[in-house]
Scaffold this motif. Structure first.
Motif, mmCIF file in Angstrom:
data_model
loop_
_atom_site.group_PDB
_atom_site.id
_atom_site.type_symbol
_atom_site.label_atom_id
_atom_site.label_comp_id
_atom_site.label_asym_id
_atom_site.label_seq_id
_atom_site.Cartn_x
_atom_site.Cartn_y
_atom_site.Cartn_z
ATOM 1 N N GLY A 14 4.879 -0.077 -9.111
ATOM 2 C CA GLY A 14 4.625 -1.340 -9.783
ATOM 3 C C GLY A 14 5.610 -2.407 -8.718
ATOM 4 N N GLY A 15 5.900 -2.165 -7.718
ATOM 5 C CA GLY A 15 6.433 -2.571 -6.411
ATOM 6 C C GLY A 15 5.538 -3.211 -5.562
ATOM 7 N N SER A 16 6.728 -3.664 -4.552
ATOM 8 C CA SER A 16 5.528 -4.478 -3.441
ATOM 9 C C SER A 16 6.257 -3.810 -1.892
ATOM 10 C CB SER A 16 5.942 -5.343 -3.258
ATOM 11 O OG SER A 16 4.934 -6.068 -4.469
ATOM 12 N N LEU A 17 5.255 -3.741 -2.044
ATOM 13 C CA LEU A 17 5.452 -3.295 0.560
ATOM 14 C C LEU A 17 5.098 -4.329 0.966
ATOM 15 C CD1 LEU A 17 6.892 0.074 0.651
ATOM 16 C CD2 LEU A 17 8.327 -1.698 0.996
ATOM 17 N N ARG A 18 5.179 -4.750 2.466
ATOM 18 C CA ARG A 18 4.427 -5.471 3.318
ATOM 19 C C ARG A 18 5.123 -4.701 4.511
ATOM 20 N NH1 ARG A 18 4.214 -11.248 6.141
ATOM 21 N NH2 ARG A 18 5.218 -10.377 7.258
ATOM 22 N N LEU A 19 3.298 -4.147 5.087
ATOM 23 C CA LEU A 19 3.207 -3.630 6.865
ATOM 24 C C LEU A 19 3.024 -4.367 7.645
ATOM 25 C CD1 LEU A 19 1.486 -0.608 5.048
ATOM 26 C CD2 LEU A 19 4.072 -0.799 4.970
ATOM 27 N N SER A 20 3.800 -3.932 8.216
ATOM 28 C CA SER A 20 3.216 -4.920 9.996
ATOM 29 C C SER A 20 2.470 -4.182 10.932
ATOM 30 C CB SER A 20 4.354 -5.500 10.239
ATOM 31 O OG SER A 20 4.665 -6.550 9.604
ATOM 32 N N CYS A 21 2.217 -4.609 11.482
ATOM 33 C CA CYS A 21 1.160 -3.679 12.724
ATOM 34 C C CYS A 21 0.915 -4.128 14.022
ATOM 35 C CB CYS A 21 -0.238 -3.575 12.747
ATOM 36 S SG CYS A 21 -1.223 -2.569 13.620
ATOM 37 N N TYR A 58 -12.354 -4.269 1.390
ATOM 38 C CA TYR A 58 -10.837 -3.169 0.453
ATOM 39 C C TYR A 58 -12.064 -2.366 0.401
ATOM 40 C CZ TYR A 58 -7.900 -7.394 1.420
ATOM 41 O OH TYR A 58 -7.567 -8.436 1.513
ATOM 42 N N ALA A 59 -11.324 -1.141 0.147
ATOM 43 C CA ALA A 59 -11.912 -0.171 -0.323
ATOM 44 C C ALA A 59 -11.287 -0.809 -2.133
ATOM 45 C CB ALA A 59 -10.875 1.381 -0.380
ATOM 46 N N ASP A 60 -12.617 -0.108 -2.923
ATOM 47 C CA ASP A 60 -12.193 0.256 -4.094
ATOM 48 C C ASP A 60 -10.681 0.617 -4.885
ATOM 49 O OD1 ASP A 60 -15.595 0.812 -5.358
ATOM 50 O OD2 ASP A 60 -14.716 -0.614 -4.411
ATOM 51 N N SER A 61 -10.192 1.403 -4.525
ATOM 52 C CA SER A 61 -9.002 2.104 -4.908
ATOM 53 C C SER A 61 -7.666 0.716 -4.470
ATOM 54 C CB SER A 61 -8.326 3.339 -4.127
ATOM 55 O OG SER A 61 -8.438 2.808 -2.911
ATOM 56 N N VAL A 62 -8.208 -0.149 -3.861
ATOM 57 C CA VAL A 62 -6.837 -0.995 -3.410
ATOM 58 C C VAL A 62 -7.096 -2.519 -3.561
ATOM 59 C CG1 VAL A 62 -5.671 0.448 -1.204
ATOM 60 C CG2 VAL A 62 -7.357 -0.596 -1.501
ATOM 61 N N LYS A 63 -8.107 -3.041 -4.123
ATOM 62 C CA LYS A 63 -9.226 -3.725 -4.155
ATOM 63 C C LYS A 63 -8.494 -4.942 -5.173
ATOM 64 C CE LYS A 63 -13.611 -4.322 -4.054
ATOM 65 N NZ LYS A 63 -14.935 -4.100 -3.606
ATOM 66 N N GLY A 64 -8.055 -5.762 -5.225
ATOM 67 C CA GLY A 64 -7.193 -6.412 -5.921
ATOM 68 C C GLY A 64 -5.285 -6.674 -5.817
ATOM 69 N N ASN A 82 0.815 -4.721 -3.032
ATOM 70 C CA ASN A 82 1.756 -5.242 -4.491
ATOM 71 C C ASN A 82 1.328 -4.183 -5.532
ATOM 72 O OD1 ASN A 82 2.018 -7.191 -3.534
ATOM 73 N ND2 ASN A 82 0.806 -8.509 -3.535
ATOM 74 N N SER A 83 1.547 -4.062 -6.766
ATOM 75 C CA SER A 83 1.224 -3.292 -8.095
ATOM 76 C C SER A 83 1.126 -2.178 -7.066
ATOM 77 C CB SER A 83 0.197 -3.708 -8.308
ATOM 78 O OG SER A 83 -0.058 -4.915 -8.613
ATOM 79 N N LEU A 84 2.233 -1.397 -6.237
ATOM 80 C CA LEU A 84 1.831 -0.027 -5.901
ATOM 81 C C LEU A 84 1.830 1.124 -7.208
ATOM 82 C CD1 LEU A 84 3.666 -0.335 -2.910
ATOM 83 C CD2 LEU A 84 1.535 0.505 -3.058
ATOM 84 N N VAL A 111 5.799 6.006 -3.558
ATOM 85 C CA VAL A 111 5.873 5.533 -4.511
ATOM 86 C C VAL A 111 6.314 6.497 -5.601
ATOM 87 C CG1 VAL A 111 4.503 3.357 -6.524
ATOM 88 C CG2 VAL A 111 3.465 3.925 -3.715
ATOM 89 N N SER A 112 7.549 6.221 -5.959
ATOM 90 C CA SER A 112 7.949 7.192 -7.563
ATOM 91 C C SER A 112 7.109 6.113 -8.797
ATOM 92 C CB SER A 112 9.605 6.824 -6.872
ATOM 93 O OG SER A 112 9.151 5.972 -7.978
ATOM 94 N N SER A 113 7.244 7.237 -9.237
ATOM 95 C CA SER A 113 6.936 6.882 -11.263
ATOM 96 C C SER A 113 8.019 6.938 -11.810
ATOM 97 C CB SER A 113 6.016 8.685 -11.445
ATOM 98 O OG SER A 113 6.357 9.664 -11.133
#
Length: 113
Positions: A14-21, A58-64, A82-84, A111-113
């Protein structure tokens, strides 16, 4: 071009992270940039792409839930997650899709449950 991903870490579901490249040279001339991930025991998969002008895929698994963006003035591409979910656990990489550009080290997202 060398691409270095960063920003991974451990987060609860449910948490969030921002990755940078960060790219080793200007990204103004790189039309297509992507984020990939590789989960344990699975093949690397493309999860998001962005082209110059801002069009995204986006891949369907991450869309939205995930948003890719780019800041060419900073030679950087981002992935806001978001909503990891636990199934998002993987090493995340950025690269130029469908080219032979070398892979960087990636950044681990757990991501821990």
């Amino acid at each position: 071009v060398q691409l270095q991903a960063s920003g991974g870490g451990l987060v609860q579901a449910g948490g969030s992270l921002r990755l940078s490249c960060a790219a080793s040279r200007s990204t103004f001339s790189i039309n297509d940039m992507g984020w990939y991930r590789q989960a344990p025991g699975k093949q690397r998969e493309l999860v998001a792409r962005i082209v110059t002008g801002g069009s995204t895929w986006y891949a369907d698994s991450v869309k939205g839930r995930f948003t890719i963006s780019r800041a060419d003035a900073k030679n950087t591409v981002y992935l806001q997650m978001n909503s990891l979910k636990p199934e998002d656990t993987a090493v995340y990489y950025c690269n130029i899709p469908f080219t032979r550009n070398s892979w960087g080290q990636g950044t681990l997202v757990t991501v821990s449950s």
